[in-house]
Design an enzyme around this catalytic site. Structure first.
Site, PDB file in Angstrom:
ATOM      1  N   PHE A  51       0.912  -1.139  -0.153  1.00  0.00           N
ATOM      2  CA  PHE A  51       0.070   0.166  -0.057  1.00  0.00           C
ATOM      3  C   PHE A  51       0.834   1.426  -0.081  1.00  0.00           C
ATOM      4  O   PHE A  51       2.036   1.284   0.590  1.00  0.00           O
ATOM      5  CB  PHE A  51      -1.003   0.260   1.353  1.00  0.00           C
ATOM      6  CG  PHE A  51      -1.871  -1.229   1.099  1.00  0.00           C
ATOM      7  CD1 PHE A  51      -3.216  -0.741   0.680  1.00  0.00           C
ATOM      8  CD2 PHE A  51      -1.719  -2.355   1.633  1.00  0.00           C
ATOM      9  CE1 PHE A  51      -3.989  -1.759   0.574  1.00  0.00           C
ATOM     10  CE2 PHE A  51      -2.496  -3.418   1.500  1.00  0.00           C
ATOM     11  CZ  PHE A  51      -3.561  -3.170   1.046  1.00  0.00           C
ATOM     12  N   GLU A  52       0.290   2.275  -0.483  1.00  0.00           N
ATOM     13  CA  GLU A  52       1.237   3.605  -0.805  1.00  0.00           C
ATOM     14  C   GLU A  52       1.310   4.061   0.702  1.00  0.00           C
ATOM     15  O   GLU A  52       2.329   4.983   0.847  1.00  0.00           O
ATOM     16  CB  GLU A  52       0.277   4.326  -1.740  1.00  0.00           C
ATOM     17  CG  GLU A  52      -0.873   5.072  -1.026  1.00  0.00           C
ATOM     18  CD  GLU A  52      -1.564   6.051  -1.758  1.00  0.00           C
ATOM     19  OE1 GLU A  52      -1.211   7.084  -1.942  1.00  0.00           O
ATOM     20  OE2 GLU A  52      -2.683   5.886  -2.475  1.00  0.00           O
TER      21      GLU A  52
END
Lengths: 255, 325
Positions: A51-52
């Site tokens: 995930f970012e």
């Protein structure tokens, strides 16, 4: 035997089928999380979901509702931050596939998640880029989820938030973006690909029960349908894993 | 030595921390991300004190940002994303404010904003990236020429240069550094020595803290010096970056705090509906912000039953099986 399944389930499975072992998968919110998790559970156990926000390879025993969800920090190999996460998206040694969503898309796979109407005084304002512009710039490939509607598949975007194939041909490379581009668009009606040379969108697969004509009518530009084939519906096993393991609380599957 | 003696000059109430460091027109950077570790108790105190004309700088933000905008505290915004995950894919008051032309705004991406904080932390004037080439992030300047002249606003949104280290054509984007007046964070632990420990993801909190002139931290627990120094690999910021410390258990509610409590789906769902209606939103502010005298009042309002439901499994970090519809 024909199985009942929702649009979101068909979309998650269609997108998940693109993922291969060894891929590093960047997930956003919603169907994209479903697809990323399904891909790992069903097709590519050696793919890594990240995930970012910086969570890398979480156990995902429950489906996250945001990319910052506590569930993306649980059972990870590493918890880091935004800058570290983007160093992975664009890393030259990694094959990274990003799942994105958008309000509008054009025939070159460029995306709008910013606004409709005048930018300064928009008719509708959306969330904005978040990490979308960054992953569209850096990832090895982008798969976009869309509701297939004429007002969303447009000739010209109201705002270009995230670059796909830009103006087609080799224009993306000429911008200075050394890799990546739009890989596929997965909608509630079918799956679109991009022509190798022109980089224009074409119809690759239509879902069972959906006509090619329906897809053409819901696309705001001319779309090549000469290569279209019927999509393989989800199997019983795929649906079982999706419903029982990926999203047991039916938070996203249901829609 | 008296307990907490090392940080006695930094320990204060929410009221005192806001009074001391946040002024009308301050540039504030918000810690956390969408629905996790938003400094909510501090946000509510900013609203109660009637602070106006804030210039907010953040990457992806949700609840704290939206309440601040709705309460009329925000004049100017530099942002990558205004949303609360599945609970409000676009934050409601943020959306309304932009659609109605009530705030000045400038769009960047998450990575771009994170890099700008990093540049500020490193005390360099700008930072290069390849992110955004070809996008409208590099075609539209949100701020007017007049705004560009104001304090803590860069003279332009970005610049482009040719990579000076090659003869081949290679465009590079330059982004201006950010040095906010104040960064506000909610974290899990502060040591009695003032050391900060963030559990779970740090997002860009560390860069944001280091880039700011002042840092206010609210925390779940103040822990012994011996504990925080036993495993320093776990720590996030040394004491000298922090100017004010307030112990506020559940200080991020209704957003989540890894290892302590989950986000509150019921509250976030209620908020999304209420925020659409100006009158109802006004009542929400009265009920959840203005009429709240102490943080204990706030927790009583959330209720013991909900607080128990939200309590995180200490091993997994979240509330297992929480009804999140």
């Amino acid at each position: 035997m024909s199985l009942n399944y929702s649009d979101n389930e068909m979309m998650a499975i269609s997108a998940g089928r693109f993922i291969k072992d060894g891929d590093i998968v960047f997930a956003g919110t919603g169907v994209s999380m479903l697809a990323a998790t399904a891909a790992k559970r069903i097709y590519a156990p050696k793919a890594v979901v990240f995930f970012e926000t910086g969570g890398i390879d979480p156990s995902l025993d429950e489906i996250p509702m945001a990319v910052s969800d506590l569930r993306v920090m649980s059972g990870t190999c590493l918890n880091s931050g935004l800058i570290e996460a983007f160093s992975i998206v664009g890393h030259r040694k990694l094959h990274t596939i990003a799942f994105l969503g958008a309000a509008q898309i054009d025939k070159y796979g460029n995306l709008n998640t910013t606004s409709i109407g005048n930018y300064f005084r928009p008719k509708t304002r959306f969330s904005g880029s978040g990490g979308a512009c960054d992953v569209a710039s850096f990832a090895s490939g982008v798969i976009t989820f869309m509701q297939h509607e004429k007002r969303r598949f447009v000739e010209k975007l109201d705002y270009l938030t995230s670059v796909g194939w830009y103006k087609g041909g080799d224009s993306r490379r000429k911008l200075g973006l050394v890799r990546g581009g739009a890989l596929a668009v997965v909608t509630n009606l079918g799956v679109m690909g991009f022509d190798e040379k022109t980089k224009e969108m074409y119809l690759d697969q239509y879902y069972p029960g959906v006509s090619i004509k329906t897809i053409q009518e819901n696309t705001g530009f001319d779309i090549d349908v000469s290569r279209a084939k019927e999509a393989i519906p989800p199997t019983e096993e795929e649906l079982m894993i999706l419903r029982n393991e990926v999203d047991p609380q039916r938070l996203i599957c249901k829609a | 030595m008296a307990k907490n003696a090392e940080i006695s000059d930094k320990l204060m109430t929410l009221e005192a921390a806001v009074k001391k460091f946040i002024k009308n027109g301050s540039q504030i950077s918000l810690g956390g991300f969408t629905i996790v570790r938003n400094p909510m108790a501090l946000t509510y105190e900013i609203i109660r004190q009637g602070i106006k004309d804030l210039h907010i700088v953040c990457h992806s933000h949700g609840q704290a940002l939206d309440v601040l905008i709705g309460a009329g505290c925000v004049k100017r915004l530099e942002i990558a994303y205004g949303g609360s995950g599945r609970y409000a894919p676009t934050c409601i008051r943020f959306k309304k404010a932009i659609q109605q032309g009530q705030i000045e705004f400038e769009d960047y991406s998450n990575y771009q904003m994170s890099l700008r904080f990093l540049a500020g932390a490193l005390n360099i004037p700008f930072i290069p990236t390849k992110s955004g080439l070809g996008s409208d992030l590099l075609n539209y300047e949100g701020f007017s020429k007049e705004v560009r002249k104001e304090r803590k606003v860069a003279s332009k949104k970005f610049d482009m240069i040719q990579n000076p280290f090659t003869e081949e054509k290679d465009d590079v984007v330059l982004l201006p550094a950010l040095n906010p007046d104040v960064t506000i964070l909610h974290v899990q632990y502060v040591g009695e020595d003032g050391t900060i420990r963030i559990k779970g993801l740090t997002f860009a909190d560390i860069e944001q803290a280091k880039s700011a002139d002042y840092v206010i931290v609210t925390c779940e627990e103040i822990v012994p010096r011996s504990f925080i120094r036993l495993d320093p690999d776990q720590n996030s910021l040394p004491p000298f970056f922090v100017d004010a410390i307030v112990k506020v258990p559940y200080g991020a509610h209704p957003t989540g705090c890894y290892g302590f409590y989950d986000y509150d789906p019921k509250h976030l769902n209620m908020y999304r509906v209420i925020a659409e209606d100006d009158e109802k939103f006004k009542k929400y502010l009265d009920e959840w912000v203005y009429d709240i005298k102490t943080h204990e009042d706030y927790l009583n309002k959330v209720g013991a039953e909900m607080l128990i439901k939200l309590k995180a499994n200490p091993i997994l970090g979240y509330a297992v099986g929480l009804d999140r519809r």
